[in-house]
Structure formats: C-alpha cells, structure tokens
Enzyme design. Sequence first.
Site, PDB file in Angstrom:
ATOM      1  CE  LYS A  73       9.085 -11.390 -14.362  1.00 43.97           C
ATOM      2  NZ  LYS A  73       9.804 -10.739 -15.434  1.00 43.97           N
ATOM      3  N   PRO A  83      -2.393 -12.288  10.393  1.00 48.73           N
ATOM      4  CG  PRO A  83      -0.387 -12.556  11.560  1.00 48.73           C
ATOM      5  CD  PRO A  83      -1.006 -12.749  10.204  1.00 48.73           C
ATOM      6  CE  LYS A 135     -10.501  -0.722  11.179  1.00 60.71           C
ATOM      7  NZ  LYS A 135     -10.044   0.119  10.110  1.00 60.71           N
ATOM      8  CG  ASN A 167      -0.179  -0.096   2.506  1.00 62.46           C
ATOM      9  OD1 ASN A 167       0.553   0.802   2.850  1.00 62.46           O
ATOM     10  ND2 ASN A 167      -0.328  -1.224   3.218  1.00 62.46           N
TER      11      ASN A 167
HETATM   12  O1  PMT Z   1       2.813   6.027   6.656  1.00 63.43           O
HETATM   13  P1  PMT Z   1       2.239   7.371   6.244  1.00 63.43           P
HETATM   14  O2  PMT Z   1       2.388   7.616   4.762  1.00 63.43           O
HETATM   15  O3  PMT Z   1       2.764   8.486   7.093  1.00 63.43           O
HETATM   16  O4  PMT Z   1       0.666   7.315   6.480  1.00 63.43           O
HETATM   17  C1  PMT Z   1       0.146   7.195   7.763  1.00 63.43           C
HETATM   18  C2  PMT Z   1      -1.009   6.211   7.815  1.00 63.43           C
HETATM   19  C3  PMT Z   1      -2.193   6.752   7.013  1.00 63.43           C
HETATM   20  C4  PMT Z   1      -0.586   4.843   7.261  1.00 63.43           C
HETATM   21  C5  PMT Z   1      -1.369   6.071   9.337  1.00 63.43           C
HETATM   22  O5  PMT Z   1      -1.745   7.315   9.833  1.00 63.43           O
HETATM   23  C6  PMT Z   1      -2.502   5.068   9.540  1.00 63.43           C
HETATM   24  O6  PMT Z   1      -3.678   5.396   9.500  1.00 63.43           O
HETATM   25  N1  PMT Z   1      -2.126   3.784   9.812  1.00 63.43           N
HETATM   26  C7  PMT Z   1      -3.090   2.653   9.907  1.00 63.43           C
HETATM   27  C8  PMT Z   1      -3.495   2.248   8.524  1.00 63.43           C
HETATM   28  C9  PMT Z   1      -4.347   1.025   8.517  1.00 63.43           C
HETATM   29  O7  PMT Z   1      -3.944   0.071   7.972  1.00 63.43           O
HETATM   30  O8  PMT Z   1      -5.460   1.090   9.191  1.00 63.43           O
HETATM   31  P2  PMT Z   1      -6.469  -0.177   9.316  1.00 63.43           P
HETATM   32  O9  PMT Z   1      -7.767   0.463   9.577  1.00 63.43           O
HETATM   33  O10 PMT Z   1      -6.371  -1.115   8.174  1.00 63.43           O
HETATM   34  O11 PMT Z   1      -5.938  -0.945  10.596  1.00 63.43           O
HETATM   35  C10 PMT Z   1      -6.357  -0.610  11.915  1.00 63.43           C
HETATM   36  C11 PMT Z   1      -5.226  -0.796  12.888  1.00 63.43           C
HETATM   37  O12 PMT Z   1      -4.895  -2.174  12.994  1.00 63.43           O
HETATM   38  C12 PMT Z   1      -3.946  -0.076  12.525  1.00 63.43           C
HETATM   39  O13 PMT Z   1      -3.411   0.417  13.734  1.00 63.43           O
HETATM   40  C13 PMT Z   1      -3.062  -1.173  11.937  1.00 63.43           C
HETATM   41  O14 PMT Z   1      -1.677  -0.901  12.179  1.00 63.43           O
HETATM   42  C14 PMT Z   1      -3.522  -2.395  12.720  1.00 63.43           C
HETATM   43  N2  PMT Z   1      -3.423  -3.643  11.988  1.00 63.43           N
HETATM   44  C15 PMT Z   1      -4.148  -3.856  10.867  1.00 63.43           C
HETATM   45  C16 PMT Z   1      -4.097  -5.071  10.235  1.00 63.43           C
HETATM   46  C17 PMT Z   1      -3.272  -6.102  10.778  1.00 63.43           C
HETATM   47  N3  PMT Z   1      -3.176  -7.282  10.200  1.00 63.43           N
HETATM   48  N4  PMT Z   1      -2.563  -5.861  11.873  1.00 63.43           N
HETATM   49  C18 PMT Z   1      -2.624  -4.661  12.500  1.00 63.43           C
HETATM   50  O15 PMT Z   1      -1.949  -4.462  13.516  1.00 63.43           O
END
Ligand code: PMT
Length: 398
Positions: free
Chosen positions: A287, A303, A335, A207
């Site tokens: 590949k 996970p 969340k 991403n």
């Molecule tokens: O890195 P930058 O370019 O500075 O951008 C910052 C950001 C937009 C990436 C950051 O501010 C942000 O929002 N990070 C979380 C992005 C995200 O993936 O959000 P989510 O809604 O998918 O996940 C929710 C939370 O669970 C997040 O804290 C994520 O780190 C965590 N997560 C998600 C999936 C997973 N398998 N494990 C996790 O720990």
Amino acid sequence: MASRQILVGVTGGIAAYKSAELVRLLGKQGHRVIVVMTEGAKAFVTPLTFQALTGSPVRDSLLDPEAEAGMGHIELARWADLVLIAPASADFMARLNAGMADDLLSTLCLATTAPIALAPAMNQAMWSNARTQANLDRLSQDAQIHVWGPAAGDQACGDVGLGRMLEAAELAERVAGFWERPLAGMHWVITAGPTRESIDPVRYISNHSSGKMGYALARAAADAGARVTLVSGPVGLPVPAGVDRVSVESAEQMYEAVHAAVADGGDLFVAAAAVADYRVIDPAAQKIKKSRDRMTIELTRNPDILSSVAALPSPPFTVGFAAETHDVEHYARDKLTRKKLDMIVANDVSDQRIGFNSDVNAVTVIWDGGQQQFPMSAKTQLAEQLLESIMARYQAKP
Ligand code: PMT
C-alpha cells in the site's frame, strides 16, 4: 404457428385494459387462452370482458370449490405451456419474488413448471425504485422467468418514463416467437462491465460501467438459443440464466479470456465492456503511503481487445460499443473504420439518464452503409432489439 395453451394472468393496473386486446390477438393466433385475474385487476376490467374474448370462464379465486372441481389450480398450472402476466404490477413482482401463494395467480406461478413471462407496467418512479429493481434482478436470474418490457413514454398518471406495458401486438409477437431459437448453434462472446487496473493492493483505476448493458445482451442471446460466454469485469450482477460467465479484473485478463473464448468457436463478438485504456506500469506491491504532497503514476496503453479480435485471420462478426460525450456519431464512425468492425453501437454518455450505470439506454447502431436508431428503453428491451439488428447484418454479410 403451433397452437399453445397460454394462461394470461392479469394483475391490478391501468394497463389491464390492453390485456383484453392481447387475449384477442392470442386467440387469433390459434392459441387456447385461460385468463386468471387478481382482485386488483377486477377493479380495472371486468372478468366478463375476458370471458367473452376467450370463451372460457375467468378464474379469480383459489378458494372457489365450484371452479376447483372443474380444473383445480394445480391442473391449471400443469395445463399452461406459457404463463404470461400482463400487466405485471410492482406488487405482483414482489410477491412472485418472495414466493407468496396467497391468491390463485401467485399459487399457480409457484406450482407451474411452464415458462413465466412478465410484462411489467407501473409508474416510472415505482419501476426505478431500488426494491422493484432488486426484485427484478432476482427474478431475472431464474431461467423460468422472462421479462418483456417495460417501454418508456407517457404514463396514465401524467409522468413520462419507463414503466409502460408493451403494446398488446408486441406481446402477441413475443409469444409467437417464444418457442423459436433463432440463435441455436451459435457461440456469442460478450464483454461487460469495467476493468480494474491496480495502483497498489488496495487502489485501482476504473470507471462507472455497471455491466447492465452487456449482461442484458448476454441474457437475450441465451434466451434466443445461443451458447454465450460472458467475459465480465467486476460488477454486482447475477449470472444470467444459461450464460457461461468468465470473471476477470484487468484489461489484460479480459484480453486473454476473450481470445480463449473466440478461439473456442466464437461466431460473434460483442464488446460492451468499458475497458480501461491505460494501466499502471509498475503497480506497488504494498500500500502506497501518503507521505508526498504530489505523486505521479506512470501509465501505459492496454491492448485493444476489440481491434485485436477484428484483426484475427478469421475474425468473428465483431460489434463494438462507443461511449462518447460529444460528436458521438463522428467518433463512432471513426472507431468502426479504424478498428475494422462490422458494427458499432454508439451511446451518448453525456446524457446522465442513459449509458453508464443506468437501467436505460438510447443508441445508434452504425455499419458500413447504414445506421439504425433505438430510442430510450430499458437495457433488457434494447438488448433484444440490438440482437435483431446484429443478426440482420450478420446474415447479410457475404
Ligand atoms: O455497463 P453499463 O453501466 O450498462 O454501461 C454500458 C456502457 C455505457 C459501458 C456500454 O454501453 C458502452 O458504451 N461500452 C463501451 C464503453 C467504452 O469503453 O467505449 P470506448 O469508446 O472507450 O471503446 C470502444 C470499444 O472498444 C468498446 O467496444 C470497448 O469495449 C472496446 N475496447 C476499448 C478499449 C480496449 N482496450 N479494449 C477494447 O476492447
């Protein structure tokens, strides 16, 4: 408050008028202040203004035998407990980064071992210019250098955006808190950046996360005295000063590294990384050739690192991020509850100006029973505000 010796460097910019108030406030805090001006600064404010406010002659020349006979530039560099450059122009930041020593202020900065705080002030386009940002990145890697601001808002030139110098009162407050280490003794574990999930040896799913938000948090926590483990996906950012970085690629690697760091006395876990929710079930060892018109890649859930940390028998204080494109607050609250978090930081990533791969962000922090909004500002500045907000909830937790 202990009295310190503060050397205020004033460079050329309209914000120089705010530095007069800054110098007055620092004097009121009981500090001894000497002002050094560049030639450009003198076009905006007269040395007499600063002399009247500090009671000391302003220094502006490297080649003034009279001034050098009193306190020479090396003595000045040794005298300072803190060098605060306010405003710090784009030009000055570039010259500092290049190690120039062609005027008194740049020479002092090379000669001093004191911390140097920069309060940038410039037009928003100059601030976001790639060269300014590259200079900033290099300067931020240096443990001696601290960047305070800039703020976003109306600019003297009529533009609106990031580049305003912080207000004098805020800078004076930063100086007052500078020698405090409120997070000393704490271990913060922070994730940042994207993960990469291999499809084959040359392709992956990922991403747009740049890591800037997580890295800014890591730097802010380290500056405040915390031991910081930064578990980082692949990004192009330098390791912030005083931070222990563990580099990973995939979500599974991030999971392992986070749990190892949390087990090593983690008090706080902040998940700023954008972790891939799915990985390829069976990545190809070689590949993949483009023989077929269509192909299907089968994915499986990764996970959830954040939930797994929050579910530990004695979890650290756990802060998640939520990147949403719609119903931001609704999904963030969901969340917070579902993942059993202490706090969540919600960013609306449908706004192209903020969030992923941007230097600025605007967020709402939500916890059980409250929320706090942070308007658009530089991620470096936002990180410091988030730190305060997190610590307030951490300390309030029974
Ligand atoms: O890195 P930058 O370019 O500075 O951008 C910052 C950001 C937009 C990436 C950051 O501010 C942000 O929002 N990070 C979380 C992005 C995200 O993936 O959000 P989510 O809604 O998918 O996940 C929710 C939370 O669970 C997040 O804290 C994520 O780190 C965590 N997560 C998600 C999936 C997973 N398998 N494990 C996790 O720990």
